[in-house]
Motif scaffolding. Sequence first.
Motif, short mmCIF file in Angstrom:
data_model
loop_
_atom_site.label_atom_id
_atom_site.label_comp_id
_atom_site.label_asym_id
_atom_site.label_seq_id
_atom_site.Cartn_x
_atom_site.Cartn_y
_atom_site.Cartn_z
N GLN A 57 109.60 0.01 19.48
CA GLN A 57 109.61 1.22 19.93
C GLN A 57 109.29 2.35 18.11
OE1 GLN A 57 111.49 3.29 22.95
NE2 GLN A 57 112.67 1.64 22.82
N VAL A 103 103.15 3.09 15.05
CA VAL A 103 103.22 3.84 15.99
C VAL A 103 103.52 4.91 15.57
CG1 VAL A 103 105.65 4.87 16.98
CG2 VAL A 103 105.50 2.10 17.84
N GLY A 110 106.48 10.32 16.74
CA GLY A 110 106.73 8.53 17.68
C GLY A 110 107.93 8.48 18.03
N LYS A 111 108.33 7.67 16.77
CA LYS A 111 109.51 7.27 16.13
C LYS A 111 110.25 7.69 16.40
CE LYS A 111 106.70 4.02 12.40
NZ LYS A 111 106.47 3.58 11.09
N LYS A 146 111.08 10.50 18.20
CA LYS A 146 111.33 10.77 19.68
C LYS A 146 111.40 9.76 19.78
CE LYS A 146 109.37 12.40 24.00
NZ LYS A 146 108.57 12.30 24.85
#
Length: 735
Positions: free
Chosen positions: A250, A255, A259-260, A262
């Motif tokens: 993730q 990414v 996004g990381k 979150k």
Amino acid sequence: MLKQLLLPFFLIFVLSAQAQTSDEFNLDFEQVLRGQKLPDKWMQWGVGYQVTTDSAQHFEGRRSVLLKAPAEIKPGTFGCAASTLPAIYEGKQIELRGYMKFDSVTGSIGLMLRIDGNAGTLQFENMQSQGIRGTRDWQQYSVKLPYPPNAAKIHIGALLVGQGSLWADRFEVLIDGIPLARAPLRKPAAALSDKEFDAGSRYTVGKLSPAQITTLSNLGKLWGFLKYHHPAVASGDHNWDYELFRILPQVTGNVPAAGKQKALYQWISGLGPVRGGSDYTVDERAALKPGLGWIKNAGFGKDVEALLDTIRNASRTADSYYIGLQPGVGNPDFRNEQPYAGMAFPDAGFRLLSLFRYWNMIEYYFPYKHLIREDWHAVLTEFVPRFVNATDETAYQLAALELITRVKDTHADLYNQSPALDAYFGRRYAAASLSFAEGKPVVTDFYDQSLAKQSGLQVGDVIEQINEKNVSNIIREKLPYTAGSNMPVRLRNMAPHLLRSNDSLITVRISRASRTMDVQVPAYAKEKINIYANFNKKDTCFKLIRPDVAYLFPGRYKNSYLPEILPEISKTKGLIIDMRCYPADFMVFTFAPFLLPEARAFVKFTHGSMQVPGLFTFTPELKTGKTNPDYYKGKIVLIVNESTLSQAEYTAMTFSTAPDITIIGSTTAAADGNVSPIVLPGNIRTGISGIGVYYPDGRETQQVGIVPDMEVKPTIAGIREGRDELLEKALEILK
């Protein structure tokens, strides 16, 4: 619904386990399978001794176990009948009882009780300090040990050292005084029910960019911070190894930053809220302080940083699923770490886990982290691609070994045998034992005297080349993989491995007196050569070198010998204590007071913290001795060198407080403090010095060692002449 389905299975497991009896463990030795020489569920430890079932002698029933010494006993050998039981019981103390009979024993006998965790031995007792020998009919003996909450295996047995015969019969194991058949079982931690990644991490990665390396480094630090700070992880509710594999995909790859951030926020929040403790203040006098400044520079985002600040100040218990401090000692107990022994070459995710696990253990619970003397964060970044890009088992284990070596601790080495590294460094050994003198490897002894002549080598030979490669180049190549707190002990550790090969012959160029020659030296399989044969090699612990000079060798000493030894030493004017060994018994509070006129402080420690991981504070100084007008008033010479390690150094610190003592020799191994075992994926076993050991005035011992008052080292000429130049100097001082 799932919980309802699991409940009957759990009850069946509990009832089945509680129904186990001594008969199932064969503690009375009555069950013997056809074709086996030992009772069922029993095995032989040690070599050279006869260990077998005996139906002629028994305390009750029809059989016992017999241990019988060979006619010729090789150094370091013993006989032991052993069995392994699962550590699935709840309790605080474990006891082994057993009946033993022995005849003409010259060494000693004892019951053996050893408790292992996943990382190594937690508790051990074998009664050897009692020195039980001679001849005696059947009698029941008992040993008791604390039963650690992270115990994984219970090893029991009977042990014979030296000549003679020993019979053992009717063993019992009790937990808090309750026989195993009725002992309550432990409730397994929730972390153990997480099996998602048992077959592999499923994490793959290609060529790493600098940005990806930084991301992985920061994730490893974050993962370790949560492991040792978050109460939910401490409770054992999460398999923290497998949580790494869940978050890895993730936050890596392509990414985006948002996004990381979150994903990290959701991951950490999912652990649940924490109860606030207090804003822990760190005493300015602390020996070592935590450093969490990296959090602000990791790019986690303000929301994640706020979460981490709350977790940093959370209320933590004095115990944790993954870490604890040993009672009464304070060294870290890295508990419940899975070895993943079935993965000789773990996949990329497990290799990263190995790096992150070790790095964070050092970051938060190594008392000598400041003596690494390089940026530990930079070391993590350096080794991320080394671990990820390891192409096979050998490359992975070499990377782990080099990382371990970087902490500069003699206790930090590989403890278990590795077939891959044996193949890399050489499976076969020459019979010659080497030591460094005047900066050069010199033959000082042989592991097997019967092979000395055919080796073509002699004591005093200087090794110049091995297989046409200069020794200086070989030393340079091996140093990154040779652990030690200082250079003398690294060379000491390297010496036994210089004459290794996968071939049956090693071409060695030597200097012998004024001649240089090439010798074809045979190399033997490990089963043929015992490279530990010369450990603590002396025939006695005590003798009179002259009528007025006593000699004590702690490597053979036992506290039970004191009533015989002390009156003899008291008559002398000089005492030589030869600490070029590892003490066979703990002398600090038994023998040391004999040397002191009053109680004297000799040490203080630093301990880690469960509330503030990374914090190490000093304990009050420790004293030994008492008011003693009959203390030893002669002159004392203490001999030390690079073989003086750990407990030997601690004992030397005690002796150094004697009124009239001179320490001679060379700097010691410089690794004091109780060892904390560590296990890494692939069943790589290592350890660290777990507590900081300091002189009362705050001087370091780690990497410094016991510094002699007078430096005396063996010379090549002295070795060739068979002289012990340190002992000669000791006698000269005592004239």
